[in-house]
Design an enzyme around this catalytic site. Structure first.
Site, PDB file in Angstrom:
ATOM      1  N   ASP A 324       5.579  -9.751   0.757  1.00  0.00           N
ATOM      2  CA  ASP A 324       6.101  -8.391   1.162  1.00  0.00           C
ATOM      3  C   ASP A 324       7.467  -8.013   0.101  1.00  0.00           C
ATOM      4  OD1 ASP A 324       4.420  -7.466   3.024  1.00  0.00           O
ATOM      5  OD2 ASP A 324       4.947  -8.719   4.356  1.00  0.00           O
ATOM      6  N   TYR A 408       3.411  -3.163   9.289  1.00  0.00           N
ATOM      7  CA  TYR A 408       4.516  -4.022  10.002  1.00  0.00           C
ATOM      8  C   TYR A 408       5.803  -3.607   9.505  1.00  0.00           C
ATOM      9  CZ  TYR A 408       2.353  -8.253  12.027  1.00  0.00           C
ATOM     10  OH  TYR A 408       1.855  -8.946  12.820  1.00  0.00           O
TER      11      TYR A 408
END
Length: 681
Positions: A324, A408
């Site tokens: 990420d 998320y």
């Protein structure tokens, strides 16, 4: 009026970013240049330290020599007659106005994704005849629209070669509420269009299997009604069927005298703490030159990397693994924080500078928030003879940033306390990633959290990079264990003694925590002794004993996240060696240039300038309670003084009672509160 000379440890300004853009454009005439990022490349530590020494001695003037002001630019060049972008990385000197380094990155590496590519992917998919034909077969219910969510491709298969791919996950969104924020994740569609970035077209549609345990791992072509058995699940307040709670009264954080911190540009001063904060699009908030009461503690502190591997064995989910920070261009995923929501109290916000595709600097507002918060009791003792209790509250200074990556959210906070401790906290929340599952079925690689929605098992593995400077830059990591000792009539006659064993780490490498041995790691300056204990001054690193990467060591998932092999790595400092997973994580097959390669140099780390990489994570086997939005999961790494001071450094924190506290009315009004005596408890 002359412009202020920037501190060596400060972000590029808008003007500096645009200057870097212009310098790069001048070097590529007659071509199309698409920028990805432009931000500061930090000066070599050897050049910064003399400046910091003068700064802390109060001797810096406008004439004080400063390191070169360098900008790193990452961009694509499209040459005339070619459609395939050539990825370039340049370093330009903003004072001398010329390029000092340049490389064309080979096709075996991929630049991180940009917002521009996200938009291109969605547009390409929606216009693709191949996708349009596949979408017709799924027959969305009336009132539903198709949603495509961009996702990195993951670790490529051998047949993929070095092609730059991008994929989309598909969902149906119920538009009948008229609310654009209706939760589309509740309606997963088993279509994954794959775009060849260089060709700019969808080259295939992956169709994952939708069965359960015992069914085939191989997908089949989806047909009509694939989300008919799914059920809506809303989380925004106005769409909740029963509304929000009505019995919750206001809880307000008040600081009538203002905050206890002060800010000068990017310099933060809070009680005995002093540090600088910057923001960059790869790591988010970064802290520099951290000192307590004038003593050096840490040169640099950052979240270096994270990976999220999924455990569904069915193709194409074996590739489902996000980095990420390295994959997605964290800067464009950062939240613009909201007053009174993401942080409470009297707040200072810091902006970030990002880069548009044409290289123009763009200010992103409120990407970091700074505030104080109460964290319960710091220390307390009651004199049993007199009945007097002295108690102080634990106050923390919090530097926080939040990123949203598709489904998320991650909340990262650096917390500084009054006892000279540092706590780095990672919180995971948001919406669990779900895939379509046949009605009435279950699967061992996930949990059905809503009809038709299988939340896949996965891990979140973070890496914190600490560049310690405990009373200087010659430090050593010592592994300390508390071990049982056999009963011995000479040394342990009653069997109650245990040994505290200390083992210096002398060569770069990785080690693991061992909770049953109470294994901890201390960063010590062996040349300086505590005058009370006689032991070296130091700080203790507390890494949580969490599970490491579970994928088979020979799998691509494991090979591209070698940093997740150990809880703690110790390496020798090297300028610009910042990323645990390597510089290029997108579509990587193996971690290159990451912490494993740094450790493999087998360098001496005894009394050296070292870097510590703390690895910790969450093995997330989803619960129904994680749906439709998961309550936060929290992980923390601690950095606490160990024989660094002569006594409790928070001894001088005032013990005044909170004048805003009062007894409740009603059932509890008869309870006795603290007895006040001249403002003391």
């Amino acid at each position: 009026m002359a412009a202020r000379i920037p501190h060596p440890l400060s972000d590029l300004s808008v003007e500096e970013t645009n200057l870097a853009r212009d310098l790069v454009l001048a070097l590529h005439p007659g071509t199309v240049v698409n920028f990805r990022t432009i931000y500061l490349i930090e000066p070599p530590k050897a050049e910064v330290l003399p400046f910091l020494e003068l700064e802390h001695a109060g001797k810096v003037t406008e004439l004080t020599p400063r390191p070169a002001r360098l900008a790193q630019a990452r961009y694509d060049v499209v040459h005339s007659g070619s459609k395939i972008p050539e990825y370039n990385e340049s370093v330009v000197d903003l004072r001398k106005l010329h390029r000092v380094n340049h490389q064309v990155v080979g096709s075996e590496h991929h630049a991180s994704l940009t917002v521009f590519e996200f938009e291109t992917l969605v547009d390409c998919i929606m216009k693709s005849p191949l996708f349009q034909e596949a979408a017709k077969k799924i027959k969305l219910p009336e009132g539903f629209e198709l949603v495509v969510e961009p996702w990195p491709y993951g670790g490529p298969d051998e047949a993929d070669g070095d092609t730059r791919f991008f994929q989309g996950l598909c969902f149906g969104r119920d538009t009948r509420s008229g609310n654009p924020d209706s939760n589309f994740y509740a309606f997963p569609i088993p279509l994954i269009p794959i775009m060849d970035v260089n060709r700019g077209e969808v080259v295939r549609i992956d169709t994952p299997a939708t069965g359960g345990g015992g069914d085939s791992l191989i997908g089949s072509t989806p047909t009509g009604g694939v989300i008919d058995h799914c059920k809506g699940a809303e989380y925004i307040p106005e769409l909740l069927q029963l509304g929000t709670r009505k019995d919750l009264k206001a809880l307000t954080v008040q600081q009538p005298d203002g905050p206890s911190f002060s800010i000068t540009d990017n310099l933060i001063e809070w009680q005995k703490w002093r540090m600088r904060v910057t923001f960059n699009p790869r790591e988010g908030a970064v802290l520099h030159d951290i000192r307590y009461d004038g003593r050096e503690i840490m040169y640099r502190l950052s979240i270096s990397d994270m990976t999220v591997p999924y455990a569904d064995p069915r193709a194409p989910f074996h590739r489902k693994q996000a980095f990420d920070f390295g994959d997605g261009g964290l800067g464009h995923a950062v939240n613009n924080l909201t007053l009174g929501c993401d942080c409470l109290g009297v707040i200072k916000y810091f902006d970030g500078v990002l880069t548009k595709s044409d290289g123009t600097a763009e200010v992103s507002k409120n990407v970091i928030c700074l505030h104080e918060q109460d964290d319960g009791i710091a220390w307390k003792h009651t004199n049993w003879r007199t009945g007097r209790a002295v108690v102080t509250r634990r106050r923390e200074l919090v530097v926080q940033f939040i990123i949203t990556l598709a489904n998320y959210e991650y909340i990262f906070a650096y917390k500084f306390d009054q006892a000279a401790g540092i706590e780095v906290e990672a919180r995971a929340t948001g919406i669990v990633s779900v895939v379509n599952i046949d009605e009435g079925k279950t699967a061992p690689w996930g949990n059905v959290v809503s009809p038709g929605a299988l939340a896949q098992n996965h891990q979140h593995i973070f890496c914190l990079r600490m560049d310690p400077a405990v009373d200087g830059h010659s430090n050593t990591v010592v592994q300390e264990e508390s071990l049982p000792m056999r009963r011995d009539k000479r040394t342990n006659p009653n069997g109650n003694y245990y040994e505290v064993k200390q083992t210096p780490i002398t060569t770069s490498g990785g080690v693991d925590v061992a909770p049953f041995n109470n294994r901890v790691f201390k960063v010590q300056n062996l040349a300086k002794r505590n005058p009370v204990s006689g032991k070296p001054v130091g700080y203790k690193v507390g890494v949580p004993a969490t599970q490491l990467l579970l994928a088979d060591p020979n799998s691509i998932q494991a090979e591209r996240a070698l940093f997740a092999q150990h809880h703690l790595w110790v390496t020798k400092y090297k300028d610009d060696e910042l990323y645990a997973g390597g510089r290029y994580t997108l579509q990587s097959r193996r971690e290159i240039g990451g912490v494993a390669d740094a450790a493999a140099r087998n360098e001496d780390v005894l009394n050296e300038d070292i870097v510590i990489w703390a690895v910790f994570g969450l093995t997330h086997n989803p619960r129904v309670e994680d749906w439709p939005v998961m309550p936060i999961e929290k992980l923390q790494v601690h950095f606490q003084p160990s024989d660094f001071f002569k006594e409790n450094p928070a001894l001088d924190v005032p013990s005044n009672a909170d004048i805003g506290s009062k007894l409740t009315e009603g059932c509890c009004s008869g309870s006795k509160g603290p007895k006040l005596e001249k403002g003391k408890l």
